[in-house]
Structures are given as structure tokens and as C-alpha cells.
Design a protein around this motif. Structure first.
Motif, PDB file in Angstrom:
ATOM      1  N   SER A   1     105.924  68.963  79.487  1.00  0.00           N
ATOM      2  CA  SER A   1     106.484  67.776  80.130  1.00  0.00           C
ATOM      3  C   SER A   1     105.355  66.993  80.754  1.00  0.00           C
ATOM      4  O   SER A   1     104.288  67.552  81.031  1.00  0.00           O
ATOM      5  CB  SER A   1     107.519  68.156  81.190  1.00  0.00           C
ATOM      6  OG  SER A   1     106.895  68.852  82.248  1.00  0.00           O
TER       7      SER A   1
ATOM      8  N   ARG B   1     106.940  62.409  77.082  1.00  0.00           N
ATOM      9  CA  ARG B   1     106.046  61.587  76.253  1.00  0.00           C
ATOM     10  C   ARG B   1     104.787  62.340  75.840  1.00  0.00           C
ATOM     11  O   ARG B   1     104.125  61.984  74.882  1.00  0.00           O
ATOM     12  CB  ARG B   1     105.688  60.277  76.944  1.00  0.00           C
ATOM     13  CG  ARG B   1     104.879  60.434  78.193  1.00  0.00           C
ATOM     14  CD  ARG B   1     104.616  59.065  78.866  1.00  0.00           C
ATOM     15  NE  ARG B   1     103.976  59.232  80.132  1.00  0.00           N
ATOM     16  CZ  ARG B   1     102.666  59.438  80.299  1.00  0.00           C
ATOM     17  NH1 ARG B   1     101.874  59.463  79.260  1.00  0.00           N
ATOM     18  NH2 ARG B   1     102.146  59.595  81.491  1.00  0.00           N
ATOM     19  N   LEU B   2     104.447  63.425  76.559  1.00  0.00           N
ATOM     20  CA  LEU B   2     103.273  64.228  76.225  1.00  0.00           C
ATOM     21  C   LEU B   2     103.629  65.582  75.613  1.00  0.00           C
ATOM     22  O   LEU B   2     102.747  66.338  75.226  1.00  0.00           O
ATOM     23  CB  LEU B   2     102.417  64.463  77.482  1.00  0.00           C
ATOM     24  CG  LEU B   2     101.826  63.227  78.140  1.00  0.00           C
ATOM     25  CD1 LEU B   2     101.092  63.611  79.406  1.00  0.00           C
ATOM     26  CD2 LEU B   2     100.914  62.481  77.182  1.00  0.00           C
TER      27      LEU B   2
END
Length: 98
Positions: free
Chosen positions: A57, A60-61
Motif C-alpha cells: 500500500s 497506486r504503488l
């Protein structure tokens, strides 16, 4: 800078040790203060073992892998990780200045 897996294999135990010293990082264990630590490498002139940790988390990563090089206390087993890219950046700069 982005590096390939083969770039990490070029870093020796001696290179990593020199990076730690140059950056002023204490080689004493932060957990037990013992000075008997080991760089996770095959040998001083062998490649440092690179550990890839996966980010979970933020979303997006998620799935991105971050490479680390490690220093382990031989007394209590405490492990410290250093981002491998920082070590490679330092080596690249050293080669330009040397």
C-alpha cells in the motif's frame, strides 16, 4: 535512477561497507550495541545479497518491488536494510570522482 537486477549484482561486500562508513553509519547494532555485524554477502569481494520487498500500500504503488541491502547483528540477529539504489548512486558518484 532506475537500475537493473544485474546492477545490484556488481556491488561487493567491500563496496557496501565503504558506503556505510562514508555515510557515517554506525556498524554497532542499534538493538544490542554489539559490534559483531555481518554484511549479507558471499564474501568481502563477492556480491551483496539484494532483497526485494514488495509494497502493498498505498494501492497506486502496490506490487512495486524495492531492493535493499542488509546488515545483520551476529549477536541478536537484528537486521538493518538500506535501499540498494542509494548504494548504487553513491558508487556511481565515487567512480566519477575517483
Amino acid at each position: 535512477m532506475k537500475y537493473d537486477d544485474s546492477d545490484y549484482e556488481q556491488v561487493t561486500g567491500s563496496d557496501f561497507h565503504n558506503f556505510l562508513i562514508e555515510k557515517g553509519i554506525s556498524l554497532n547494532c542499534p538493538a544490542c550495541e554489539n559490534d559483531n555485524v555481518a554484511i549479507m554477502a558471499d564474501a568481502a569481494d563477492g556480491p551483496v545479497q539484494t532483497i526485494f520487498m514488495t509494497i502493498n500500500s498505498p494501492p497506486r504503488l502496490a506490487g512495486r518491488e524495492v531492493p535493499f541491502m542488509s546488515l545483520t547483528c551476529r549477536n541478536c540477529g537484528f537486521v538493518r536494510h538500506f535501499q540498494a539504489g542509494n548504494v548504487l548512486d553513491w558508487l556511481k558518484e565515487e567512480s566519477r570522482n575517483g
